[in-house]
Design a protein around this motif. Structure first.
Motif, PDB file in Angstrom:
ATOM      1  N   GLN A   1       1.563   1.722  -9.443  1.00 23.40           N
ATOM      2  CA  GLN A   1       2.058   0.375  -9.147  1.00 23.40           C
ATOM      3  C   GLN A   1       3.201  -0.046 -10.074  1.00 23.40           C
TER       4      GLN A   1
ATOM      5  N   SER B   1      -3.509   3.942   0.821  1.00 25.22           N
ATOM      6  CA  SER B   1      -3.160   2.771   0.015  1.00 25.22           C
ATOM      7  C   SER B   1      -3.841   1.513   0.537  1.00 25.22           C
ATOM      8  N   ASP B   2      -4.163   0.625  -0.382  1.00 26.47           N
ATOM      9  CA  ASP B   2      -4.700  -0.691  -0.055  1.00 26.47           C
ATOM     10  C   ASP B   2      -3.535  -1.680  -0.038  1.00 26.47           C
TER      11      ASP B   2
ATOM     12  N   ALA C   1      -3.501  -4.758  -2.429  1.00 28.03           N
ATOM     13  CA  ALA C   1      -3.200  -4.492  -3.835  1.00 28.03           C
ATOM     14  C   ALA C   1      -1.689  -4.349  -4.049  1.00 28.03           C
ATOM     15  N   ILE C   2      -0.993  -3.757  -3.077  1.00 31.07           N
ATOM     16  CA  ILE C   2       0.469  -3.646  -3.179  1.00 31.07           C
ATOM     17  C   ILE C   2       1.091  -5.032  -3.183  1.00 31.07           C
TER      18      ILE C   2
ATOM     19  N   CYS D   1      -0.525   1.375  -4.854  1.00 26.57           N
ATOM     20  CA  CYS D   1      -1.431   0.232  -4.945  1.00 26.57           C
ATOM     21  C   CYS D   1      -2.211   0.232  -6.258  1.00 26.57           C
TER      22      CYS D   1
ATOM     23  N   THR E   1       2.162   0.480   6.325  1.00 29.22           N
ATOM     24  CA  THR E   1       0.865   1.013   5.920  1.00 29.22           C
ATOM     25  C   THR E   1       0.198   1.648   7.146  1.00 29.22           C
TER      26      THR E   1
END
Length: 231
Positions: free
Chosen positions: A79, A106-107, A110-111, A75, A13
């Motif tokens: 997804q 992207s968070d 959340a992934i 995310c 990330t």
């Protein structure tokens, strides 16, 4: 016949331009890419990062299994598609590790939550989230974001607060940080960036690097990611 071991998944990330693709290319050059699969996510309709990887690594000759996910984030909007691709890749006999380059917006929490949700539903049982690596543009942090990151709760900021919050979220939710582009800073400036990162990331390993070059063992054989601890 012995059951296949669970496949480790490493997620890269980091904010836009931090050097995730460069780091990924270096990992593929230094490791046996024929045993790796790569998933590249780009928010745009054209996956530029995947094209850069294809140009840097001979995908066909090396037997590299690459999946491109574009026009959305893994995310959120992508997804389900992402997890289905992870599940499909995990069934391939030759794959021993999956590397994921998330989009710059992207968070990562959340992934990771998506992994847990799928596994709680009995899906994607052949993989586990081995590590979350945040690539940080040390030069940009120093020149653009240092003051805002050092005082993230102040009411006035020169930068978009959504960007600051995203950068903080990405740095907070990982177990390894790569301070990239350190050749552009002095040792004292690098130390200022390191101290600022430590304000809200107390435990992740921080590794300084130049042009994404880092010993792969520092990433692929580091301590395992612990979702509950990081959260």
């Amino acid at each position: 016949m012995c059951a296949k071991k669970k496949i480790p998944v490493t997620i890269l990330t980091g904010y836009l331009g931090a050097g995730k693709t460069t780091v990924l290319n270096e990992l593929l050059k230094n490791e046996r890419s024929q045993h790796m699969a790569v998933v590249v996510n780009d928010i745009g309709s054209v996956n530029i990062d995947a094209s850069l990887i294809r140009n840097a690594v001979d995908v066909a000759e090396g037997g590299l299994n690459m999946v491109e996910l574009s026009n959305g984030c893994i995310c959120c909007s992508l997804q389900d598609a992402f997890m289905k691709q992870i599940e499909r890749i995990a069934k391939e006999r030759q794959v021993k590790r999956i590397l994921v380059e998330a989009s710059g917006v992207s968070d990562p929490s959340a992934i990771a939550a998506g992994f847990l949700e799928y596994q709680n539903m009995g899906l994607c049982q052949a993989v586990f989230l081995d590590s979350v690596v945040c690539v940080v543009d040390a030069d940009r942090i120093y020149t653009e974001f240092l003051d805002d990151l050092a005082e993230p709760d102040r009411t006035q900021t020169e930068q978009d607060p959504d960007i600051i919050n995203l950068i903080i979220d990405q740095i907070e939710f990982c177990n390894t940080i790569l301070l990239n582009k350190c050749d552009l800073l002095t040792p004292d400036e690098i130390e200022q960036v390191r101290r600022t990162v430590r304000i809200f990331q107390k435990e992740a390993d921080i590794i300084a690097c130049i042009q994404g070059k880092v010993n792969p063992k520092r990433i692929l054989q580091n301590r395992k990611f612990d979702y509950e601890r990081v959260m």
